[in-house]
Design an enzyme around this catalytic site. Sequence first.
Site, PDB file in Angstrom:
ATOM      1  N   HIS B 134       0.833  -1.205   0.000  1.00  0.00           N
ATOM      2  CA  HIS B 134       0.000   0.000   0.000  1.00  0.00           C
ATOM      3  C   HIS B 134       0.866   1.252   0.000  1.00  0.00           C
ATOM      4  CE1 HIS B 134      -3.718  -2.138   0.628  1.00  0.00           C
ATOM      5  NE2 HIS B 134      -3.093  -2.898   1.506  1.00  0.00           N
ATOM      6  N   ILE B 433      -0.150  -5.982  14.279  1.00  0.00           N
ATOM      7  CA  ILE B 433       0.350  -5.610  12.951  1.00  0.00           C
ATOM      8  C   ILE B 433      -0.599  -6.211  11.917  1.00  0.00           C
ATOM      9  CG2 ILE B 433       2.355  -5.529  11.439  1.00  0.00           C
ATOM     10  CD1 ILE B 433       2.992  -4.294  14.114  1.00  0.00           C
ATOM     11  N   SER B 435      -3.246  -5.219   8.504  1.00  0.00           N
ATOM     12  CA  SER B 435      -3.056  -4.440   7.290  1.00  0.00           C
ATOM     13  C   SER B 435      -2.859  -2.974   7.645  1.00  0.00           C
ATOM     14  CB  SER B 435      -4.288  -4.591   6.401  1.00  0.00           C
ATOM     15  OG  SER B 435      -4.130  -3.817   5.236  1.00  0.00           O
ATOM     16  N   CYS B 502       4.842 -29.244 -11.828  1.00  0.00           N
ATOM     17  CA  CYS B 502       3.526 -28.598 -11.813  1.00  0.00           C
ATOM     18  C   CYS B 502       3.240 -28.094 -13.218  1.00  0.00           C
ATOM     19  CB  CYS B 502       3.528 -27.444 -10.813  1.00  0.00           C
ATOM     20  SG  CYS B 502       2.110 -26.338 -10.964  1.00  0.00           S
ATOM     21  N   CYS B 504       0.422 -26.673 -14.465  1.00  0.00           N
ATOM     22  CA  CYS B 504      -0.316 -25.409 -14.605  1.00  0.00           C
ATOM     23  C   CYS B 504       0.625 -24.217 -14.533  1.00  0.00           C
ATOM     24  CB  CYS B 504      -1.379 -25.288 -13.522  1.00  0.00           C
ATOM     25  SG  CYS B 504      -2.578 -26.622 -13.511  1.00  0.00           S
ATOM     26  N   CYS B 539      -5.419 -26.349 -11.461  1.00  0.00           N
ATOM     27  CA  CYS B 539      -5.829 -27.689 -11.015  1.00  0.00           C
ATOM     28  C   CYS B 539      -5.565 -27.863  -9.519  1.00  0.00           C
ATOM     29  CB  CYS B 539      -5.175 -28.786 -11.839  1.00  0.00           C
ATOM     30  SG  CYS B 539      -3.616 -29.405 -11.197  1.00  0.00           S
TER      31      CYS B 539
END
Lengths: 122, 588, 416
Positions: B134, B433, B435, B502, B504, B539
Amino acid sequence: MAKNVYTCVVCPVSCTIEVIPNADGGFTTEGNQCKRGEKYAISEHTDPVRMVTTTVKIRNAILPRLPVISEGEVPKGKLKECLNDLYQISVEAPVRCGDIIVKNICGTGVNILAARTMKEKN
Amino acid sequence: MVKEIQKIMEDFHVKDANMTADERNIVTLSGVCDSWQTLIDVGHAVAKVDGVKNVVSDMEVEGLTIPKKNYEPYIKKGKEIGVIDRADVVIIGAGVSGCGIARELSRYNLKIIVVEMGDDVAYAASKANNGDIHAGHAAKSGTLKAKLNVEGNRMYTQWSEELGFRLERCGSLQMVTEDRLVPSVEKTYETALKNGVDGARMVTQEEAIQIEPRVEAELKRMGKELKAALWLPSMGVVEPYEVVVALAENAAKNGVQFLFDCTVGDVLHEDGQVKGVVTEKGIIEADFVINCAGVYADEMSWMAGDRSYTIHPRKGTIAIIDKTCPPLFSVLGGITTHEPTMKKNVESKGGGMCFTPEHNILLGPSATEVPDKEDVDTTPEDLAYAMSRNSNEQIGIGNIIRIFAGTRPADFKEDFIIEMSPITHGFMNVGAIQSPGLASAPAVAKMAIGILLDDMEKNGKRPEEKPDYDPIQPPKLDFRHMTHEEQDALIKKDPRYGKIICRCEQITEGEILDAVHSLVVPTSIDAIKRRTRAGMGRCQGGFCQPRVLELLARELGEDWVNITLKGRGSNVLICPNRENAEEGGSRS
Amino acid sequence: MKEIKVDVAVIGGGPAGLAAALEAERRGAKKVMILERDMELGGILQQCIHDGFGLHRFNARMSGAQYAQKFIDQLQDTGIEVKLETIVLDLTAKREIYACNSTDGMMHIQCGAVILAMGCRERTASQVLIYGARPAGVMTAGTAQRYINMEGYLPGRQAVILGSGDIGLIMARRMTLEGIQVKGVYEVMPSPGGLTRNIVQCLDDYGIPLHLSTTVTRIKGNKRVESVTVCKVDENRKPIPGTEEEIPCDLLVLAVGLIPENELSRGADIEMDPRTKGPVVDNNFMTSCPGIFACGNVSVVFDLVDYVSQSGEIAAAGAMRYIKGELPQCPEYREVIPGDGINFVVPQRLLKDCAEEDVTFFMRVKKPQKKVYLQCISEGNIIKKERHNSVAPPEMLASKVYVNGKGSPEFRIVEV
């Protein structure tokens, strides 16, 4: 009272078939739409059979389990016994698809075959 | 003050209401509320009373058992084992605050041990957030949060360069197309200015289009014009666990020890001085204990004899969208045409629509007050909230690949608590602590270490800087983002990178093995996922989980049945297939 | 980087890819290459140890592994090159493939034609909106099947299965035989998703209850599954409050549907069909990208492996036509229309001038019906009429139609 109503699995129509004993020791059926249904229901009633498919332990192969399949159907009542026997055996790679893993399993007259070829671990 | 507080409790119909205040104006409340929300509202209202430093809640809720963690078994185990080590500094919690402090502190000649209840770093709030760095425009002006957010945001560039994690400083463009929405943008701009957010400015439609050319086509499609636009160039995104893993690995490289599956059951203190911690792995003596225990920080502080705040867990649920639906813009923010359809928690900024450095869209988080610190269940209501943040018509429920939730450690002041305990010297709170804790982490670490070093110096014990401190952590190999030529060269050098585990996310065996053999060893399937992305795709590990499990078992020398999904008690497999008729459980 | 040129590259060595590669070679392709990501050929069939495969094609009751073996054995006598543990990273519209493995490194493969045969993947818990915790003990039926049948481990002791498609039913029996107590199979739809034969032989034989119009809404247990909440649903598949029931278990097996795996297809900008979630294909199973064909479950999720193999052969025949220049470079199409009662038809379109040939159409109906005709109408004429005693969405209809003329064939279901 023994079960006498069966769902037919011969075709997708899935008739519900009742098996009724005759005076002469035979059977008639009700609810089936075809002859094959009659045959199926009477067979399920008098002598149900099933295929055996499972895995057995395999040593020295690329995978730890070997899929096996019965050469034909075995009596449904013997299925559990067949599986229990198969859980206790172990085979050694390499195996070829179709190799006989167990002859005449549990006295059914049916052989158990390897369902695939499996090489040894390199 | 007392009267005002009593009035609040009366107004909320708290039964058997009672309050006490200590010399610091820490107010402790007791009584019975009619609902969890009332308890939260009372706490917040009291915390806003002038002069109240913070609120401890002993309040109960009618018909609700507020879950309490039982530390007895950990204490018993730890005491049986006895003293296992002695450290200068023990840090409780291996989230982004704990690992950030550990890493920054590792430049000094100190023995540092991090104890973590989970099986891995970033086990709780630090993994379950949307990874936004942020800008500092959303924090209430004048708070510690606002200050550390802006400062932390600035410091991320250096962290990212030194630690080799990806920081995409994409900026945020908040655009509205309706006059009635303009005031809210202007208000955000004012806050940004007050907080000192870098580069914040209102921009025209033309400038907005210059910043993100795709805005033009989108406005055309909508048949709208911008009525106001706020540009926050310092806004960024990271993969939060990448940050924490990099911090932990760098800390480990510089001598910090990590103990996982190591719940703290008690904090030892004597005559106003901290002495160490009792953990389930034994007692660790220490001169300083830094409390970065997230949702459990209030309980740790209580153990240290300093009961000065209460953490009320705030659950946030996030939906991850498949990469086949990429973000509309390369900046965060977006075009708002109407007020949010679902109200958000007034005490939380909640989340909107954002994306990860891999360009998965994230929706949420929601912000739901829950009594149970371990409650990370997803609910239809929270998902509905997350989905209500969606401003892209192309995206629906069907594009979700995963829904997850985490709890943020909020106190009633809704601000960070970073201080040496005035009651138990050597015990330092780095609590509440929530956000923007991720964005603030570098500044949180700096402030905490400042306090610690000042204290050490006062006692003539300021540690020396280590000559061999190495702040650099090389970036992780990233097969999927390489050119085919680079991939070819890498495989030639090391064939393990030619084997994709993996499918994907295109994660190679080499990358997984690198992770397993790193300084902070991941032992569970989720820990591997956080480090390598294996199993993070659409997946969700359907194909690669057995392969990752096999690799973990092989590399760690463990049996398959001992490999867990997410630490103790989460074993994926129960036992081998039965080998004879008698085994195998419940078959009759 | 290795430069390779092939006539036909087949991506995926499961039943579709194996059939396609063999057919391409039979039809004269000189260089055929199969790219398979697993360590062996056969795809998902290798973990399907149950029987019921090959009834149409071989008129035999085979297990999945046996069915695959038949094709794998045939490869022996061919020149088809097989690359195992090889992953295709990119596919371009110009029929170029980038693939890698440990021994070859990166390969740039230029292909006369490409046949996509990547299969499908399973939907997950998040995709069917099961809420609650995310502990160990939640897995898709395929993953559970792999652990049990190939790796030899049990992923739980007491299981609940969501989804009554054939995979869910098969796993109910399989787990029971392995000593896992199956508490029940839950199905959100009002009718079972799988074949009656499987209901009888996988559930009834073992006394496993099937709960229709019921779904799993919530998972409990932070570390390992402790229980799941099941709930009745209304006709819109929305949970009915007050009907919740908590079922203690340590394993939730999801058999909630398959999705064609088309990430590579999307990379090549191939046009997709939102209904099948596969590429739009023509009568040669060619995609919108000339020279790229799709077959098996990547084109549409089939119910029978026999059809999967058949689609592979159609695609291979098409690929060979393409290589020989018998197909137009800029094809024009006429649409195939799913009419009354038909959900979708594959192929979705026909080449405009593909007159005078037999085309097999695969389709699914919208709802179960008894005693119907499947009709195909073209240019106002009924060109095919088949009587079916029973049709249902889980069972794909395959209809061979002699296509002529120029019209757009429309399929529809009419009552007898």
